[in-house]
Motif scaffolding. Structure first.
Motif, PDB file in Angstrom:
ATOM      1  N   GLN A 199       3.952   2.050   8.461  1.00 47.35           N
ATOM      2  CA  GLN A 199       2.503   2.045   8.551  1.00 47.35           C
ATOM      3  C   GLN A 199       1.895   2.456   7.220  1.00 47.35           C
ATOM      4  O   GLN A 199       2.481   3.239   6.466  1.00 47.35           O
ATOM      5  N   THR A 200       0.736   1.845   6.891  1.00 44.09           N
ATOM      6  CA  THR A 200      -0.127   2.305   5.813  1.00 44.09           C
ATOM      7  C   THR A 200      -1.439   2.742   6.434  1.00 44.09           C
ATOM      8  O   THR A 200      -1.617   2.703   7.666  1.00 44.09           O
ATOM      9  N   SER A 201      -2.392   3.111   5.571  1.00 46.18           N
ATOM     10  CA  SER A 201      -3.689   3.532   6.095  1.00 46.18           C
ATOM     11  C   SER A 201      -4.418   2.393   6.779  1.00 46.18           C
ATOM     12  O   SER A 201      -5.347   2.607   7.550  1.00 46.18           O
TER      13      SER A 201
ATOM     14  N   GLY B 208       2.831  -2.430  10.273  1.00 49.41           N
ATOM     15  CA  GLY B 208       3.431  -3.661   9.797  1.00 49.41           C
ATOM     16  C   GLY B 208       4.326  -4.310  10.840  1.00 49.41           C
ATOM     17  O   GLY B 208       4.325  -3.926  12.019  1.00 49.41           O
ATOM     18  N   SER B 209       5.084  -5.304  10.416  1.00 51.62           N
ATOM     19  CA  SER B 209       5.998  -6.001  11.313  1.00 51.62           C
ATOM     20  C   SER B 209       7.148  -5.078  11.676  1.00 51.62           C
ATOM     21  O   SER B 209       7.560  -4.229  10.875  1.00 51.62           O
ATOM     22  N   GLN B 210       7.716  -5.258  12.890  1.00 54.42           N
ATOM     23  CA  GLN B 210       8.787  -4.381  13.349  1.00 54.42           C
ATOM     24  C   GLN B 210      10.127  -5.057  13.209  1.00 54.42           C
ATOM     25  O   GLN B 210      10.233  -6.287  13.153  1.00 54.42           O
TER      26      GLN B 210
ATOM     27  N   GLY C 121       0.833  -1.191   0.000  1.00 57.75           N
ATOM     28  CA  GLY C 121       0.000   0.000   0.000  1.00 57.75           C
ATOM     29  C   GLY C 121       0.877   1.253   0.000  1.00 57.75           C
ATOM     30  O   GLY C 121       2.082   1.202  -0.285  1.00 57.75           O
ATOM     31  N   VAL C 122       0.274   2.375   0.337  1.00 54.82           N
ATOM     32  CA  VAL C 122       1.000   3.657   0.401  1.00 54.82           C
ATOM     33  C   VAL C 122       1.428   3.870   1.846  1.00 54.82           C
ATOM     34  O   VAL C 122       0.594   3.915   2.769  1.00 54.82           O
ATOM     35  N   LEU C 123       2.763   3.967   2.041  1.00 55.41           N
ATOM     36  CA  LEU C 123       3.278   4.197   3.388  1.00 55.41           C
ATOM     37  C   LEU C 123       2.866   5.598   3.853  1.00 55.41           C
ATOM     38  O   LEU C 123       3.026   6.592   3.132  1.00 55.41           O
ATOM     39  N   THR C 124       2.367   5.675   5.081  1.00 57.32           N
ATOM     40  CA  THR C 124       1.965   6.973   5.631  1.00 57.32           C
ATOM     41  C   THR C 124       3.021   7.530   6.578  1.00 57.32           C
ATOM     42  O   THR C 124       3.216   8.747   6.645  1.00 57.32           O
ATOM     43  N   GLU C 125       3.706   6.683   7.315  1.00 55.96           N
ATOM     44  CA  GLU C 125       4.749   7.137   8.241  1.00 55.96           C
ATOM     45  C   GLU C 125       5.470   5.936   8.803  1.00 55.96           C
ATOM     46  O   GLU C 125       5.047   4.801   8.623  1.00 55.96           O
TER      47      GLU C 125
END
Length: 1202
Positions: A1031-1033, A1037-1039, A980-984
């Motif tokens: 993160q995405t919307s 995700g995994s760390q 997806g689109v990464l937000t931050e």
């Protein structure tokens, strides 16, 4: 509909029920029984039961008898035609007809000539229900004409020449049998050199002087008239070269001279047939006789081959010294080119005979009598084959159907007559005539229309008595038209009996497969049709079986003593058994020494003749049982201690009571070697099919010396017997004589019959062939039949050799076929096999699935729907649907590389399927194809779909660079699958103190476009743990985690790095190994010296001042007492183990080497005292407050040690 009249049955054998059908369709020679008491009012059209042969050759010296017998109700009347016109026997005083019969007797003994009555005769039997006709009977008197007179010249030949003595017998009826004899009526000797041909001529491949004689006489024997005709004698003289010159002058004027040149050695040439090729035509079923006779010097030898195949085994025979090849029971498969080869030392010559096998008509399905009730339907089928194909013609009551009275219920369709809604006036006799140029077949089949209510033919209140656990068969013979239905009831109020426990046979018989005590009772048989009902009661009693509960036992007694055999019998109380004792299966000797007292047989004063087998037989009216024991008489003289061993083998094997499928084997037991024989094992060898291999046949009790063996047809049996006792088994006996059972038709058909096409236009029929033992006779072949299951085609059949596969070509694609494979041999056919279903070959599907729809369930799962293709377009077995799908490109357009196509197959006729494991936020394309056994069909139109966003994967990497006193810089690579689109990005970190406790957690948000971030204002010389994820919307995700330490200055950090690097160098590892080896040597020296009794200062000091940190090793696990590695409880990474101030204190370096390794305490000695003394250490200093509890760096340790 079929009608049946079921007769009363008196007895049944267990496990077999005879189904007696008086009236039914498809059963040959059907009758309505003419029992006046039961069926006196039933009518039946005429049936021809006996007639003279089609080609009837009569003896002119005897009265002419032309047979014609028929039966029917009312009894039929008879009439004859001769040469196609009515034959009025009343006008010829020499012709009479037997009373109650159609047989003609022509009295030519008193006057008249047989030639006057030559002609074609046909008999007609007629009653009110129709007329049956006989075959055309061609009557001809036998003839035995004389030889025409001729003057035969003497023949003179030179030694070695060839010769043919002609016979040319007169043409008789039937043809004469030819043979050559001399004046003394002695047959002339024949050999490979001299032999008689099929035409009767006598052939000499080369003549010899001993062939000289004056009485070569050809005789013709006419068997029908028992006369022999003689040809004039022929004179032959064979002379040498010198005699030839003297003879020519004296005899040339009145002697026929054959050849003027002396006979020299020469290659073969054929005397008959002439030329290199000839043709032969034979009829199916006859004996094919091919002849080749050659001349030459030396005498040629004849060989035979079939050019396009092999000669049939077991049907090929050679006659006349291999000059005649005979093949019995020829069929169309025997057509082809046969080659005879004549060969001697000077050469060879060939002749090819082209054989064509034609066929007079033969039945495939002859019409069968048909009994119907008014208003019913039926068919008469007449099918025949031949070469050429026979013509089928129908007659009604002897008149061609074209000119016979019209019947609205009758419709003729080629070889089939279809009857619908018949009435009583439809009764008639139909004749089917199948003919071609080689002969004809004529069959009568009547159609009898009857309307009769049910009748039970079995007598009422019959009592059946059956032994328990055996089958019980209760009769209910019946008749009716239409065919009655049969039901059985038990008791007065019982319900109808069903086939889950009982067996209801077509002839009305009720079978109880295993009768028990509770089967006793009254049973009622009820027959119903639309004209009425009839019923009958029978009674069943179940009796206990007769058993021998105490059997006679094997006995060995001394001569002159007494022996007693016991036989106790238990039986049903209502049955009275008869007990009989037998000796060697015969009556007991008439001797007062033998006495029978109730359950015992006693023999006193035993003699040698009393030895043998004694049998106790108990018989009742329903069953019988027997048991046997062997009496062995031995001498009374003392014998040495017995030696126990396996029995000696039986001997004197004898085969008696030889039947087609059975034989009785008897033998004499060998010595049992003091251990009674418990059983005999019988084995057989099939010398014809599996010579040298012995198979188990049966086992019998050790008291028996005979066995009735059940055999299979066409097997060359040999038998052997082995005896067995408690010690073991004897060696086999000598083999018995061989016994060849008669051939019979196969009793089973091939198994595993399958039909499966390998190409779109073929059908491969396979089966498991019979083995030689199962063939039951010579000439094993298979009749392969097939037809389309859903069509009206007739069965197509072909007879093939003993193979396991046949390929039918030119079939339509994927069509169901019914297939039968029937075994046959030279004797006949196996039972009709059951048809199995197969399919012709598959082809690729023609149509792609339509209306493909995709429902995206979530970011990794989609559901696909489609419409099924028409089954006809599959053109094969539908195996399922296959989805091809692939990722075209990422929706974020960061990854445009093509993904390999994936395939999912869904079995069966499914119309939807799930696609798991999809990549989120991606564009996919798919298509659907139908799959059959041949492969895939065309693909549907590509269908694209998008998966929604998902959570991203962990960042690809995380590195900490440029550590300073209060800052750390983090560098990372974005997630490999952003989904997806990464937000931050989210960064979380916390400090870790010296006791490995975690400090407060700091949460930091980082923009998505960053790949580097510096953290300031951190504590100096402090370890931090970092948690980092994107993160995405949709969510986080995994760390990924990492640890790092802030430092005091760059120099010390660099020094630590160098130290770590040194510790991984090869030279450093080698140096440490050398130090360890040196310490080991010192330990060994100390150990040796201490064992010699010396006490060293180290040991004394150790005893006086024990180091409190040196603890004895635990016995249970091999580790030091209180030692534990703090590394097991730390979150810090391996390799970051220097103290926080990055220094190594001198006091620590003065420690023993045991403090400088990771878990190497146990490498030096058992109590740890030696190294402390050597380094001058008195006691271990306590660690300072901020130092790590781990061992110092190995580099510092080495510097301290040096």
């Amino acid at each position: 509909m079929q009608l049946k009249i079921m007769p009363k049955k008196k007895h049944f054998s267990a496990g077999r029920v005879p189904l007696i059908l008086f009236l039914c369709q498809m059963i040959s020679a059907l009758d309505v029984p003419l029992d006046s008491k039961l069926l006196g009012d039933l009518v039946q059209p005429p049936t021809i039961t006996q007639q003279s042969p089609k080609d009837y050759i009569i003896d002119p010296r005897e009265n002419i008898v032309i047979q014609c017998e028929a039966k029917g109700k009312p009894p039929p009347s008879f009439s004859w035609t001769r040469n196609g016109t009515h034959f009025d026997i009343d006008k010829d005083p020499l012709v009479t007809m037997k009373p109650g019969s159609g047989t003609l007797v022509i009295n030519i003994m008193s006057e008249g000539k047989a030639e006057t009555y030559e002609g074609v005769y046909q008999c007609t039997a007629r009653n009110e229900r129709g007329a049956a006709i006989s075959n055309n009977i061609v009557v001809r008197p036998s003839r035995s004409p004389l030889w025409t007179k001729e003057r035969l010249e003497s023949i003179i030949l030179h030694n070695g020449q060839s010769l043919v003595l002609p016979c040319r017998p007169p043409i008789g009826l039937p043809p004469a049998i030819i043979f050559w004899m001399d004046n003394s009526f002695q047959r002339l000797p024949q050999s490979e050199r001299v032999s008689q041909g099929l035409n009767g001529d006598l052939y000499f491949s080369n003549v010899l002087p001993e062939d000289t004689r004056e009485d070569y006489i050809c005789y013709a024997r006419f068997n029908h008239t028992q006369t022999i005709q003689q040809k004039q004698p022929i004179s032959l003289k064979v002379i040498s070269v010198d005699e030839l010159n003297d003879t020519i002058a004296a005899n040339l004027s009145d002697t026929e001279f054959y050849g003027a040149k002396p006979g020299k050695e020469r290659p073969p040439t054929f005397l008959t047939p002439q030329g290199t090729e000839s043709r032969k035509e034979e009829l199916r079923g006859n004996v094919l006789s091919l002849e080749c006779i050659a001349e030459g010097l030396p005498t040629p030898i004849i060989y035979w081959i079939k050019e396009d195949g092999t000669l049939p085994v077991n049907r090929t025979f050679y006659q006349n010294f291999k000059k005649t090849l005979q093949i019995t029971q020829v069929s169309e498969a025997d057509s082809g080119n046969y080659q005879c080869i004549a060969k001697n030392t000077l050469g060879a010559v060939h002749h090819t005979i082209s054989v064509t096998v034609k066929a007079a008509p033969y039945w495939i399905s002859a019409p069968q009598n048909l009994v119907l009730s008014p208003g019913e339907n039926g068919t008469l089928i007449c099918r025949a084959n031949g070469n050429p194909k026979p013509r089928i013609g129908w007659l009604t009551n002897g008149v061609p159907v074209e000119i016979a009275p019209d019947d609205p219920s009758r419709k003729i369709d080629g070889d089939t007559i279809i009857f619908s809604n018949v009435q009583e006036r439809s009764s008639a006799v139909y004749q089917c005539n199948a003919s071609n140029e080689y002969g004809y077949l004529l069959a009568n089949a009547f159609v009898n229309v009857l309307a009769e209510p049910p009748r039970i033919l079995t007598s009422a209140n019959i009592l059946y008595q059956v032994i328990a656990n055996r089958p019980a068969l209760l009769d209910c013979a019946f008749f009716g038209s239409p065919l009655p239905t049969i039901e059985w009831f038990k008791g007065t109020k019982g319900s109808a009996l069903h086939e889950d426990i009982y067996v209801l046979h077509d002839n009305g018989t009720l079978e109880i497969p295993v009768a028990q005590k509770d089967s006793t009772g009254t049973y009622t048989c009820v027959a119903r049709n639309k004209l009425g009902m009839a019923k009958n009661e029978v009674h069943l009693e179940i009796k206990d079986p007769t058993r021998i509960i105490k059997q006679p036992e094997y006995a060995v007694v001394q001569r002159g003593s007494k022996v007693s055999f016991e036989c106790k019998v238990k039986h049903d109380d209502t049955l009275i058994p008869t007990i009989m004792w037998l000796k060697d299966n015969g009556e007991l000797p008439n001797d007062e020494r033998f006495s029978v007292d109730k359950d015992h047989l006693v023999v006193t004063d035993v003699s040698d003749d009393d030895g043998g087998m004694y049998t106790c037989a108990a018989n009742t009216t329903l069953d019988s049982v027997s048991a046997s024991a062997v009496l062995r008489v031995v001498a009374p003289t003392p014998t040495p201690a017995p030696i126990y061993d396996v029995p000696n083998p039986p001997f004197d094997l004898e085969l008696t009571n030889q039947l087609d499928k059975g034989v009785q084997l008897s033998w004499t037991p060998g010595d049992d070697n003091n251990s009674p024989i418990t059983k005999f094992i019988i084995e057989y060898e099939d010398a014809m099919h599996e010579a040298g291999i012995w198979h188990h046949q049966t086992e019998v009790s050790g008291t028996q010396t005979t066995a009735q063996l059940t055999l299979s047809p066409y097997v060359n049996y040999s038998f052997r017997v082995m005896a067995e006792n408690s010690i073991g088994r004897s060696v086999p006996s000598e083999a018995s004589e061989q016994y060849l059972t008669k051939a019979a038709e196969p009793d089973q058909n091939p198994t595993a019959v399958e039909g499966l096409g390998t190409e779109p236009d073929n059908l491969v029929i396979t089966w498991k062939p019979l083995n030689g033992f199962e063939s039951n006779g010579p000439g094993l072949q298979y009749k392969v039949s097939w037809r389309q299951k859903d069509g009206d085609d007739e069965w197509t059949s072909v007879v093939v050799a003993n193979v396991s596969k046949y390929i039918v070509s030119g079939t339509p694609t994927f069509v169901p076929y019914l297939i039968k494979v029937q075994a046959l041999n030279d004797v006949g056919f196996a039972p009709e096999p059951a048809a199995v279903m197969g399919h012709s070959g598959e082809d690729l599907p023609m149509v792609a699935p339509g209306n493909v729809r995709v429902n995206v369930v979530n970011s990794t799962l989609a559901e696909v729907h489609w419409d099924p293709v028409p089954l006809k377009s599959v053109r094969g077995h539908l195996q399922g649907y296959r989805i091809y799908y692939w990722k075209a490109q990422s929706s974020s357009k960061r990854n445009r590389r093509h993904i390999e196509k994936k395939i999912l197959t869904f079995q069966g006729n499914k119309t939807h399927g799930m696609l798991p494991g999809l990549q989120p936020y991606s564009h996919y394309v798919l298509n659907v194809r139908v799959v059959n056994g041949k492969g895939e069909g065309p693909a549907s139109t590509d269908r694209g779909f998008h998966t929604p966003e998902g959570v991203p994967s962990a960042p690809s990497s995380l590195k900490i660079v440029n550590p300073t006193l209060d800052s750390l810089t983090l560098e990372w690579d974005p997630p490999s699958h952003p989904n997806g689109v990464l937000t931050e990005y989210t960064l979380r970190y916390q400090p870790i103190n010296s006791t490995h406790e975690l400090g407060p957690l700091v949460d930091l948000k980082i923009p998505a476009n960053k790949t580097r971030w510096t953290l300031n204002h951190l504590n100096f010389s402090t370890r931090y743990k970092f948690y980092f994820y994107a993160q995405t919307s949709v969510g986080s995700g995994s760390q990924i985690t990492e640890e790092a330490i802030t430092t005091v200055d760059e120099g010390k950090l660099a020094m630590a790095s160098r130290q770590v690097d040194i510790a991984t160098q090869g030279w450093f590892i080698g140096l440490m190994c050398a130090v360890a080896l040196l310490i080991l040597i010192l330990l060994i020296v100390c150990f040796i010296r201490r064992n010699k009794g010396g006490k060293y200062p180290v040991k004394e000091k150790e005893d006086a001042h024990a180091d409190p940190e040196i603890q004895p090793m635990k016995e249970d696990d091999g580790t030091f007492g209180e030692y534990s590695d703090a590394e097991d409880h730390k979150p810090l990474k391996k390799g970051s183990r220097t103290p926080s101030d990055r220094t190594v204190k001198k006091e620590d370096s003065d420690d023993s080497l045991v403090d400088y390794g990771e878990g190497v305490n146990g490498q030096f000695n058992e109590d740890g005292s030696f190294i402390g003394q050597y380094s001058g250490k008195k006691e271990k200093e306590p660690a300072e407050g901020n130092e790590s509890s781990e061992a110092p760096s190995p580099v510092n340790a080495m510097n301290s040690f040096v």
